[in-house]
Write a protein that holds these residues in place. Structure first.
Motif, PDB file in Angstrom:
ATOM      1  N   LEU A   1      45.979  43.215  44.398  1.00  0.00           N
ATOM      2  CA  LEU A   1      46.097  42.291  45.527  1.00  0.00           C
ATOM      3  C   LEU A   1      47.172  42.733  46.511  1.00  0.00           C
ATOM      4  O   LEU A   1      47.005  42.587  47.725  1.00  0.00           O
ATOM      5  N   LYS A   2      48.281  43.261  46.022  1.00  0.00           N
ATOM      6  CA  LYS A   2      49.338  43.757  46.912  1.00  0.00           C
ATOM      7  C   LYS A   2      48.804  44.850  47.836  1.00  0.00           C
ATOM      8  O   LYS A   2      49.173  44.921  49.004  1.00  0.00           O
ATOM      9  N   LEU A   3      47.921  45.677  47.313  1.00  0.00           N
ATOM     10  CA  LEU A   3      47.403  46.805  48.089  1.00  0.00           C
ATOM     11  C   LEU A   3      46.196  46.450  48.963  1.00  0.00           C
ATOM     12  O   LEU A   3      45.944  47.118  49.966  1.00  0.00           O
ATOM     13  N   ASN A   4      45.453  45.405  48.586  1.00  0.00           N
ATOM     14  CA  ASN A   4      44.151  45.196  49.215  1.00  0.00           C
ATOM     15  C   ASN A   4      43.905  43.822  49.838  1.00  0.00           C
ATOM     16  O   ASN A   4      42.876  43.633  50.476  1.00  0.00           O
ATOM     17  N   HIS A   5      44.792  42.869  49.652  1.00  0.00           N
ATOM     18  CA  HIS A   5      44.580  41.534  50.220  1.00  0.00           C
ATOM     19  C   HIS A   5      45.685  41.220  51.221  1.00  0.00           C
ATOM     20  O   HIS A   5      46.866  41.429  50.933  1.00  0.00           O
ATOM     21  N   ILE A   6      45.335  40.710  52.374  1.00  0.00           N
ATOM     22  CA  ILE A   6      46.301  40.460  53.441  1.00  0.00           C
ATOM     23  C   ILE A   6      47.401  39.484  53.019  1.00  0.00           C
ATOM     24  O   ILE A   6      48.530  39.572  53.482  1.00  0.00           O
ATOM     25  N   GLN A   7      47.090  38.550  52.104  1.00  0.00           N
ATOM     26  CA  GLN A   7      48.084  37.586  51.647  1.00  0.00           C
ATOM     27  C   GLN A   7      48.782  38.022  50.353  1.00  0.00           C
ATOM     28  O   GLN A   7      49.647  37.314  49.859  1.00  0.00           O
ATOM     29  N   GLY A   8      48.395  39.144  49.800  1.00  0.00           N
ATOM     30  CA  GLY A   8      49.050  39.646  48.589  1.00  0.00           C
ATOM     31  C   GLY A   8      48.685  38.860  47.350  1.00  0.00           C
ATOM     32  O   GLY A   8      47.620  38.263  47.244  1.00  0.00           O
ATOM     33  N   ASN A   9      49.598  38.853  46.402  1.00  0.00           N
ATOM     34  CA  ASN A   9      49.366  38.263  45.085  1.00  0.00           C
ATOM     35  C   ASN A   9      49.428  36.742  45.119  1.00  0.00           C
ATOM     36  O   ASN A   9      50.050  36.141  45.989  1.00  0.00           O
ATOM     37  N   VAL A  10      48.779  36.140  44.129  1.00  0.00           N
ATOM     38  CA  VAL A  10      48.858  34.704  43.883  1.00  0.00           C
ATOM     39  C   VAL A  10      48.766  34.515  42.363  1.00  0.00           C
ATOM     40  O   VAL A  10      48.062  35.265  41.686  1.00  0.00           O
ATOM     41  N   ASN A  11      49.514  33.561  41.832  1.00  0.00           N
ATOM     42  CA  ASN A  11      49.397  33.259  40.404  1.00  0.00           C
ATOM     43  C   ASN A  11      48.050  32.611  40.148  1.00  0.00           C
ATOM     44  O   ASN A  11      47.650  31.683  40.846  1.00  0.00           O
ATOM     45  N   SER A  12      47.340  33.118  39.142  1.00  0.00           N
ATOM     46  CA  SER A  12      46.017  32.606  38.819  1.00  0.00           C
ATOM     47  C   SER A  12      45.814  32.652  37.311  1.00  0.00           C
ATOM     48  O   SER A  12      46.464  33.429  36.612  1.00  0.00           O
ATOM     49  N   SER A  13      44.901  31.837  36.827  1.00  0.00           N
ATOM     50  CA  SER A  13      44.656  31.804  35.386  1.00  0.00           C
ATOM     51  C   SER A  13      43.508  32.720  34.973  1.00  0.00           C
ATOM     52  O   SER A  13      43.409  33.103  33.809  1.00  0.00           O
ATOM     53  N   VAL A  14      42.639  33.088  35.919  1.00  0.00           N
ATOM     54  CA  VAL A  14      41.502  33.960  35.623  1.00  0.00           C
ATOM     55  C   VAL A  14      41.439  35.056  36.678  1.00  0.00           C
ATOM     56  O   VAL A  14      41.491  34.780  37.877  1.00  0.00           O
ATOM     57  N   ASN A  15      41.333  36.307  36.229  1.00  0.00           N
ATOM     58  CA  ASN A  15      41.205  37.464  37.121  1.00  0.00           C
ATOM     59  C   ASN A  15      39.984  38.263  36.666  1.00  0.00           C
ATOM     60  O   ASN A  15      39.970  38.794  35.561  1.00  0.00           O
ATOM     61  N   ILE A  16      38.978  38.334  37.526  1.00  0.00           N
ATOM     62  CA  ILE A  16      37.738  39.021  37.185  1.00  0.00           C
ATOM     63  C   ILE A  16      37.550  40.203  38.122  1.00  0.00           C
ATOM     64  O   ILE A  16      37.620  40.056  39.345  1.00  0.00           O
ATOM     65  N   GLY A  17      37.301  41.375  37.533  1.00  0.00           N
ATOM     66  CA  GLY A  17      37.156  42.576  38.332  1.00  0.00           C
ATOM     67  C   GLY A  17      35.788  43.216  38.206  1.00  0.00           C
ATOM     68  O   GLY A  17      35.137  43.129  37.165  1.00  0.00           O
ATOM     69  N   LEU A  18      35.388  43.850  39.287  1.00  0.00           N
ATOM     70  CA  LEU A  18      34.173  44.662  39.302  1.00  0.00           C
ATOM     71  C   LEU A  18      34.622  46.114  39.269  1.00  0.00           C
ATOM     72  O   LEU A  18      35.462  46.531  40.077  1.00  0.00           O
ATOM     73  N   PHE A  19      34.078  46.876  38.340  1.00  0.00           N
ATOM     74  CA  PHE A  19      34.471  48.266  38.158  1.00  0.00           C
ATOM     75  C   PHE A  19      33.314  49.196  38.468  1.00  0.00           C
ATOM     76  O   PHE A  19      32.155  48.876  38.194  1.00  0.00           O
ATOM     77  N   TYR A  20      33.652  50.337  39.062  1.00  0.00           N
ATOM     78  CA  TYR A  20      32.687  51.405  39.320  1.00  0.00           C
ATOM     79  C   TYR A  20      33.307  52.686  38.793  1.00  0.00           C
ATOM     80  O   TYR A  20      34.398  53.074  39.230  1.00  0.00           O
ATOM     81  N   ASN A  21      32.636  53.325  37.840  1.00  0.00           N
ATOM     82  CA  ASN A  21      33.180  54.524  37.187  1.00  0.00           C
ATOM     83  C   ASN A  21      34.601  54.272  36.670  1.00  0.00           C
ATOM     84  O   ASN A  21      35.512  55.065  36.892  1.00  0.00           O
ATOM     85  N   ASP A  22      34.799  53.151  36.011  1.00  0.00           N
ATOM     86  CA  ASP A  22      36.085  52.736  35.433  1.00  0.00           C
ATOM     87  C   ASP A  22      37.191  52.518  36.465  1.00  0.00           C
ATOM     88  O   ASP A  22      38.370  52.492  36.119  1.00  0.00           O
ATOM     89  N   GLU A  23      36.840  52.369  37.719  1.00  0.00           N
ATOM     90  CA  GLU A  23      37.822  52.090  38.772  1.00  0.00           C
ATOM     91  C   GLU A  23      37.591  50.673  39.299  1.00  0.00           C
ATOM     92  O   GLU A  23      36.470  50.286  39.619  1.00  0.00           O
ATOM     93  N   LEU A  24      38.666  49.897  39.385  1.00  0.00           N
ATOM     94  CA  LEU A  24      38.583  48.545  39.914  1.00  0.00           C
ATOM     95  C   LEU A  24      38.298  48.617  41.413  1.00  0.00           C
ATOM     96  O   LEU A  24      39.071  49.202  42.168  1.00  0.00           O
TER      97      LEU A  24
END
Length: 67
Positions: free
Chosen positions: A13-36
């Motif tokens: 999130l720090k690298l890719n979201h304009i608002q940066g990080n947020v505390n959350s209880s669930v984080n779900i990622g989509l991976f392509y060739n083992d890369e988020l």
């Protein structure tokens, strides 16, 4: 698609979201060739309490072009 650790979510999130990080209880990622490549974070609803979850952040990996 799999769950992402809080530390990996924070860095993504720090690298890719304009608002940066947020505390959350669930984080779900989509991976392509083992890369988020895409991340969605969820938590308890802050606005409409009748729902079980609220999406806090969603973003895709930013592309960096090289010349």
């Amino acid at each position: 698609i799999k769950e992402v650790s809080s530390s990996d979510s924070k860095e993504f999130l720090k690298l890719n979201h304009i608002q940066g990080n947020v505390n959350s209880s669930v984080n779900i990622g989509l991976f392509y060739n083992d890369e988020l490549v895409s991340l969605m974070t969820l938590g308890k609803p802050r606005i409409d309490k009748k729902h079980e979850y609220e999406i806090y952040r969603f973003c895709n990996k930013m592309l960096v072009e090289t010349l």
